[in-house]
Design an enzyme around this catalytic site. Structure first.
Site, short mmCIF file in Angstrom:
data_model
loop_
_atom_site.label_atom_id
_atom_site.label_comp_id
_atom_site.label_asym_id
_atom_site.label_seq_id
_atom_site.Cartn_x
_atom_site.Cartn_y
_atom_site.Cartn_z
N SER A 216 -4.66 -3.03 -1.77
CA SER A 216 -5.04 -3.55 -0.32
C SER A 216 -5.49 -5.18 -0.80
O SER A 216 -5.80 -5.36 -1.91
CB SER A 216 -6.03 -3.20 0.35
OG SER A 216 -6.59 -3.87 1.33
N HIS B 218 -2.84 0.72 7.47
CA HIS B 218 -2.99 0.98 6.02
C HIS B 218 -2.86 2.46 5.51
O HIS B 218 -2.93 3.30 6.40
CB HIS B 218 -4.12 0.21 5.75
CG HIS B 218 -4.85 0.35 4.32
ND1 HIS B 218 -3.75 -0.23 3.36
CD2 HIS B 218 -5.95 0.83 3.70
CE1 HIS B 218 -4.29 -0.28 2.11
NE2 HIS B 218 -5.73 0.36 2.48
N CYS C 279 0.76 -1.08 -0.06
CA CYS C 279 0.10 -0.13 0.06
C CYS C 279 1.01 1.29 -0.15
O CYS C 279 0.33 2.14 -0.62
CB CYS C 279 -1.01 0.16 1.17
SG CYS C 279 -0.17 0.03 2.93
#
Length: 337
Positions: free
Chosen positions: A194, A177, A142
């Protein structure tokens, strides 16, 4: 082994999280992974360590590594093409093309991140890494997708980009994330990658930043994750040669300590801060440019350096009377815009 040249990391570089999280968890989805710090092509040590790690984390263990490494007829993987646009393509269409390209690179499940992303590096250095990503066309995580998204949108001056990261909790463990927030035409969206389809790309259709964050929060709830913290950075420069650093966390919001309305107000405040940053953008001072570079092409070679003596300076409250300048003087000094 943890101190080797390609040490353990997480989707967002653990070095930033260390300062406000204390002990590092060094995990991606609950599983430790390595960062390739030897560059490309990968050296033998990093390559062998990657496969040893695969045998530990994959359900089939050593069998899957032997099956892949021993195969002689592996199919050729197509190399995704960097998106190109027609003048008639709208901004949403271009963003969708960029997201398709990021998705076609695929998420990196090997347990070794191939590109080392140091958040403290200047933007120009990170853009060089993004160019390398397009050349190598390897799977990415990511944080790499955020850098690649910035690179691919640099040519869109009406599209503002900012980092948007999340910290969640599930079953006693914390997970992190990051995506690239997008703001254009009065709407918000996001680019990214993701393992979960609803935790990456968001179309350019959210009226406020709060609406965008709540969309991710709802997606996390679908996986029984509780959103604990949101970090939002400032708008990123469109100049690929800029030596400034990306501001990754201008606002850090403890979601579990804020009501829904308080969170919305904080996000609205951050949106205003980002707009103010654009409004404060000031071109370089022509006076400073003349002092630093006497060979500027915008000034005649024989043009003298102008300096105001102390007697020529006017008091701060006195209005200056504008006098017409002769044409030769105007040609000698040009303001760089």
């Amino acid at each position: 082994m943890l101190q080797s040249t390609a040490s353990l990391g997480c989707d967002e570089e653990r070095e930033e999280e260390q300062e406000d999280e204390g002990d590092e968890d060094l995990r991606d989805g609950g599983v430790p992974f390595f960062i390739n710090r030897s560059g490309l092509p990968v050296n033998d040590e990093t390559w062998e360590r990657m496969w040893r790690h695969v045998t530990r984390i994959h359900p089939d263990g050593d069998a899957v590594a032997k099956r892949i490494r021993g195969a002689v007829d592996l199919p050729k993987i197509p190399t995704p093409s960097v998106p190109t646009y027609q003048p008639s393509n709208s901004i949403p269409q271009r963003l969708e093309a960029i997201q398709r390209y990021i998705r076609d690179l695929q998420y990196n499940h090997t347990g070794t991140q191939f590109f080392e992303i140091k958040k403290s590096r200047p933007l120009t250095a990170l853009m060089d890494i993004a160019k390398e990503m397009t050349r190598e066309a390897l799977p990415i995580k990511c944080l790499e997708a955020v850098i690649l998204g910035i690179y691919l949108t640099n040519c869109m001056p009406t599209v503002e980009r900012f980092p948007l990261s999340f910290k969640t909790q599930f079953s006693g463990s914390h997970f992190r994330h990051i995506v690239l927030g997008i703001h254009s035409g009065g709407r918000f969206g996001a680019l990214g990658i993701s393992r979960r389809e609803d935790l990456m790309y968001k179309p350019l259709e959210f009226r406020t930043l709060a609406d965008l964050v709540q969309e991710y929060q709802g997606a996390y709830q679908g996986y029984w994750h509780t959103l604990r913290k949101v970090k939002i950075g400032q708008y990123v420069s469109h100049d690929p040669h800029s030596v400034e650093q990306i501001e990754w966390k201008h606002s850090v919001l403890d979601v579990d300590k804020l009501t829904k309305e308080e969170l919305r107000r904080e996000l609205e405040k951050h949106t205003r801060d980002m707009r103010l940053k654009i409004g404060k953008a000031i071109p370089p001072s022509p006076t400073k440019d003349r002092k630093k570079d006497t060979g500027s092409p915008l000034r005649n070679p024989g043009s003298p350096m102008r300096r105001n003596s102390r007697s020529d300076r006017r008091p701060s409250g006195e209005k200056k009377t504008l006098e017409p300048k002769p044409p030769s003087d105007m040609n000698g000094y040009q303001i760089r815009v």
